[in-house]
Design a protein around this motif. Structure first.
Motif, mmCIF file in Angstrom:
data_model
loop_
_atom_site.group_PDB
_atom_site.id
_atom_site.type_symbol
_atom_site.label_atom_id
_atom_site.label_comp_id
_atom_site.label_asym_id
_atom_site.label_seq_id
_atom_site.Cartn_x
_atom_site.Cartn_y
_atom_site.Cartn_z
ATOM 1 N N TRP A 298 -1.520 8.009 -11.728
ATOM 2 C CA TRP A 298 -2.066 9.019 -10.823
ATOM 3 C C TRP A 298 -1.769 10.456 -11.280
ATOM 4 C CZ3 TRP A 298 -5.624 7.604 -7.486
ATOM 5 C CH2 TRP A 298 -5.644 6.279 -7.042
ATOM 6 N N SER A 299 -1.186 10.623 -12.476
ATOM 7 C CA SER A 299 -0.840 11.950 -13.004
ATOM 8 C C SER A 299 0.009 12.747 -12.002
ATOM 9 C CB SER A 299 -2.091 12.747 -13.362
ATOM 10 O OG SER A 299 -2.846 12.066 -14.334
ATOM 11 N N ILE A 300 1.111 12.133 -11.603
ATOM 12 C CA ILE A 300 1.996 12.724 -10.598
ATOM 13 C C ILE A 300 3.234 13.282 -11.297
ATOM 14 C CG2 ILE A 300 3.463 12.229 -8.596
ATOM 15 C CD1 ILE A 300 1.502 9.867 -8.025
ATOM 16 N N GLU A 301 3.590 14.492 -10.921
ATOM 17 C CA GLU A 301 4.858 15.079 -11.366
ATOM 18 C C GLU A 301 5.730 15.186 -10.135
ATOM 19 O OE1 GLU A 301 4.651 18.555 -13.798
ATOM 20 O OE2 GLU A 301 2.767 17.892 -14.693
ATOM 21 N N CYS A 302 6.715 14.312 -10.049
ATOM 22 C CA CYS A 302 7.526 14.243 -8.840
ATOM 23 C C CYS A 302 8.879 13.647 -9.166
ATOM 24 C CB CYS A 302 6.799 13.371 -7.810
ATOM 25 S SG CYS A 302 7.605 13.269 -6.219
ATOM 26 N N GLY A 303 9.865 14.076 -8.425
ATOM 27 C CA GLY A 303 11.187 13.464 -8.489
ATOM 28 C C GLY A 303 11.332 12.531 -7.301
ATOM 29 N N TYR B 235 7.647 2.976 -10.588
ATOM 30 C CA TYR B 235 7.620 4.413 -10.306
ATOM 31 C C TYR B 235 6.997 5.179 -11.477
ATOM 32 C CZ TYR B 235 10.000 9.005 -9.654
ATOM 33 O OH TYR B 235 10.318 10.335 -9.531
ATOM 34 N N ASP B 236 7.479 4.902 -12.675
ATOM 35 C CA ASP B 236 6.941 5.561 -13.877
ATOM 36 C C ASP B 236 5.466 5.214 -14.095
ATOM 37 O OD1 ASP B 236 9.376 6.797 -14.408
ATOM 38 O OD2 ASP B 236 10.028 5.217 -15.798
ATOM 39 N N ASP B 237 5.119 3.946 -13.896
ATOM 40 C CA ASP B 237 3.729 3.513 -14.081
ATOM 41 C C ASP B 237 2.788 4.207 -13.086
ATOM 42 O OD1 ASP B 237 4.574 1.832 -16.119
ATOM 43 O OD2 ASP B 237 4.443 -0.008 -14.893
ATOM 44 N N LEU B 238 3.207 4.291 -11.826
ATOM 45 C CA LEU B 238 2.369 4.946 -10.815
ATOM 46 C C LEU B 238 2.236 6.442 -11.076
ATOM 47 C CD1 LEU B 238 3.566 3.082 -7.603
ATOM 48 C CD2 LEU B 238 1.283 2.970 -8.645
ATOM 49 N N LYS B 239 3.328 7.059 -11.500
ATOM 50 C CA LYS B 239 3.260 8.490 -11.824
ATOM 51 C C LYS B 239 2.276 8.731 -12.968
ATOM 52 C CE LYS B 239 7.044 10.836 -12.128
ATOM 53 N NZ LYS B 239 8.417 11.284 -12.339
ATOM 54 N N GLU B 240 2.289 7.860 -13.954
ATOM 55 C CA GLU B 240 1.361 7.997 -15.076
ATOM 56 C C GLU B 240 -0.077 7.713 -14.630
ATOM 57 O OE1 GLU B 240 0.464 5.992 -19.422
ATOM 58 O OE2 GLU B 240 2.500 5.919 -18.637
ATOM 59 N N ASP C 222 13.262 -2.536 -12.321
ATOM 60 C CA ASP C 222 11.876 -2.913 -12.015
ATOM 61 C C ASP C 222 11.201 -1.857 -11.151
ATOM 62 O OD1 ASP C 222 12.061 -5.269 -13.477
ATOM 63 O OD2 ASP C 222 12.683 -6.445 -11.732
ATOM 64 N N HIS C 223 11.932 -1.330 -10.170
ATOM 65 C CA HIS C 223 11.392 -0.280 -9.308
ATOM 66 C C HIS C 223 11.151 0.995 -10.107
ATOM 67 C CE1 HIS C 223 13.555 -2.324 -5.672
ATOM 68 N NE2 HIS C 223 12.575 -3.063 -6.161
ATOM 69 N N LYS D 228 0.814 -1.213 0.000
ATOM 70 C CA LYS D 228 0.000 0.000 0.000
ATOM 71 C C LYS D 228 0.847 1.263 0.000
ATOM 72 C CE LYS D 228 -3.657 2.181 2.681
ATOM 73 N NZ LYS D 228 -4.562 2.051 3.832
ATOM 74 N N HIS D 229 1.839 1.323 0.881
ATOM 75 C CA HIS D 229 2.706 2.498 0.983
ATOM 76 C C HIS D 229 4.074 2.188 0.382
ATOM 77 C CE1 HIS D 229 -0.233 3.335 4.231
ATOM 78 N NE2 HIS D 229 -0.090 4.571 3.788
ATOM 79 N N ILE D 230 4.485 3.028 -0.551
ATOM 80 C CA ILE D 230 5.780 2.845 -1.201
ATOM 81 C C ILE D 230 6.579 4.135 -1.084
ATOM 82 C CG2 ILE D 230 7.013 2.290 -3.322
ATOM 83 C CD1 ILE D 230 4.536 0.835 -4.306
ATOM 84 N N TYR D 231 7.834 3.969 -0.771
ATOM 85 C CA TYR D 231 8.785 5.076 -0.710
ATOM 86 C C TYR D 231 9.835 4.840 -1.785
ATOM 87 C CZ TYR D 231 12.869 7.644 1.016
ATOM 88 O OH TYR D 231 13.971 8.452 1.128
ATOM 89 N N PHE D 232 9.871 5.712 -2.783
ATOM 90 C CA PHE D 232 10.869 5.628 -3.844
ATOM 91 C C PHE D 232 12.007 6.595 -3.521
ATOM 92 C CE2 PHE D 232 6.998 4.351 -6.123
ATOM 93 C CZ PHE D 232 7.436 3.209 -6.778
#
Length: 118
Positions: free
Chosen positions: A52-57, A45-50, A40-41, A2-6
């Motif tokens: 949820w429409s997230i712009e983040c580093g 990361y890229d898939d989740l950003k897409e 893989d990570h 549920k909670h991921i820290y990249f």
């Protein structure tokens, strides 16, 4: 999961956030720490950003069920609230925007100082 820290090795802001995440994990919170140097990570990361429409580093903390995301070096109490699902989506977005602007300004200052060799 549920909670991921990249995070990324060598990321200044990640070194500030890592100890908070490590303490949460030690205290029993189920947070998956994923290094973006692993392909893989990085794909997740890229898939989740897409999705949820997230712009983040980095660092990026996301609740994959709600999409609530903290981006950058957030204050410790905000990270605890994220881990406890105590952040409203609209508040997370506003705070993330504010921290992103601060982080961008600090990055510019740090770059300038490195160029000037101060």
């Amino acid at each position: 999961m549920k909670h991921i820290y990249f995070y990324q090795n060598g990321c200044y802001w990640c070194t500030k956030t890592d100890p908070i995440i490590d303490k949460l994990i030690k205290d029993g919170y189920e947070i998956h720490k994923l290094d973006l140097d692993d392909p893989d990570h990085s794909k997740l990361y890229d898939d989740l950003k897409e999705e949820w429409s997230i712009e983040c580093g980095t660092p990026m903390m996301i609740n994959v069920e709600s999409g609530i995301t903290l981006c950058g070096n957030a204050p410790e109490d905000m990270i605890w609230n994220w881990a406890n699902d105590n952040i409203e989506p609209s508040k997370a977005d506003t705070l993330t925007d504010r921290f992103n602007r601060i982080e961008s300004k600090l990055d510019l200052i740090l770059s300038y100082l490195q160029i000037q060799k101060i």
